[in-house]
Write a protein that holds these residues in place. Sequence first.
Motif: not given
Lengths: 79, 79, 138, 138
Positions: A6-8, A52, A55, A69, A71-73, D50, D52, D55, D120, D122
């Motif tokens: 997952k990316t954000f 992550a 989570r 799961e 994810a990149l933070i 935005e 996550y 989390m 998390p 943003w």
Amino acid sequence: MQIKVKTFGIASEIMSGKEVVMEISGNSVADLRRELSRKYPSLDKLNSLFIAVNRNYSEDEMELKETDEIALIPPVSGG
Amino acid sequence: MQIKVKTFGIASEIMSGKEVVMEISGNSVADLRRELSRKYPSLDKLNSLFIAVNRNYSEDEMELKETDEIALIPPVSGG
Amino acid sequence: MIELTDKFIDVSKIIEAAKHPSAGGLNVFIGTVRDFHAKKNKRVVRLDYEAYEPMAVAEIQKIMNDAIARWDIKAWAISHSVAKLLPSEIAVVIAVSTAHRKASFEACQFIIDQLKARVPIWKKEIFEDGEEWVSAHP
Amino acid sequence: MIELTDKFIDVSKIIEAAKHPSAGGLNVFIGTVRDFHAKKNKRVVRLDYEAYEPMAVAEIQKIMNDAIARWDIKAWAISHSVAKLLPSEIAVVIAVSTAHRKASFEACQFIIDQLKARVPIWKKEIFEDGEEWVSAHP
């Protein structure tokens, strides 16, 4: 192994997707980091990049499973 | 001189009134304090007692005029 | 805005009055009536507030002048009750906005500390078996 | 109560949720969108948030566990936006009540500092002539 990441935030823009499938040679967070750097060198320019797993912020030594799961933070900026 | 003294909080109870007329021998805040102590010794038991003149905390040396707005300020407890 | 009121304090109104387009942080302190006096081990039935109103407003304005000299305050509002309040009801609301958040905390804490120390407002605590002007005696 | 919302944050609801009959102090931090970015000398058009989400909720809960271990927190509530916000709109509300006021300030400041450091979430700043993910690059 193949994992879904997952990316954000800015990471979604750099990687052109909210969820990206990656093929990595090892099975640790460090192996994922290496593959990310190779494929998306722009990620290295960020102030920080945490990974992550399920989570939780993870350490580089952590081993990944395909069902995790992940994810990149990139640098957080809430508030 | 004769002055009117506004009272608040516990001072109103000790002096049995929200505004009390006092006859004082001098004309300073210190003279008022002396007369208050004599007439209402319970005031001396308070943690503090400030005297406000025209809505400002005053010093003992300050001279009073009959037209001044004078008020007793027992320990404050706002908030 | 400085308000002394015998009605319920309108918290939203105070917060709105302290908003500012160039502020990033807005700190609000809300003082509420505790239902129990720990030191006395007594249930609190009610607090009766009283103020020397014109001087209280003037003292709050002086506190704000001091605060504005120390922090870059963009907007602020203060309301204090002069009513009879039950436990959980609101006695005071202080709202202050600044460009950055740290200053909003510092300024708001300074204001409530100063308010409690020098503004001529008093409260009497009503217990089931008696009453007492707060802080009057040692 | 932890809330992430793409609607306007209901400040009154968050404050109500943080009230407690044995609390004397309730501190509220409200983060609002500034209309101007001083360092860049640019007008801010909008902030796009935005998160996550699962989390973010878990990290806020960890922060609260830490805060509850350090201060005697009676009640608390936190809401953070995940919407597109205009200047003056509210990005975050943190409300925390404690028996005495000093702890409410300390706990609330700790929570917002921690939130900004590790949750998390943003935001992208939209200027008239461009946009930028906040804090992403040196």
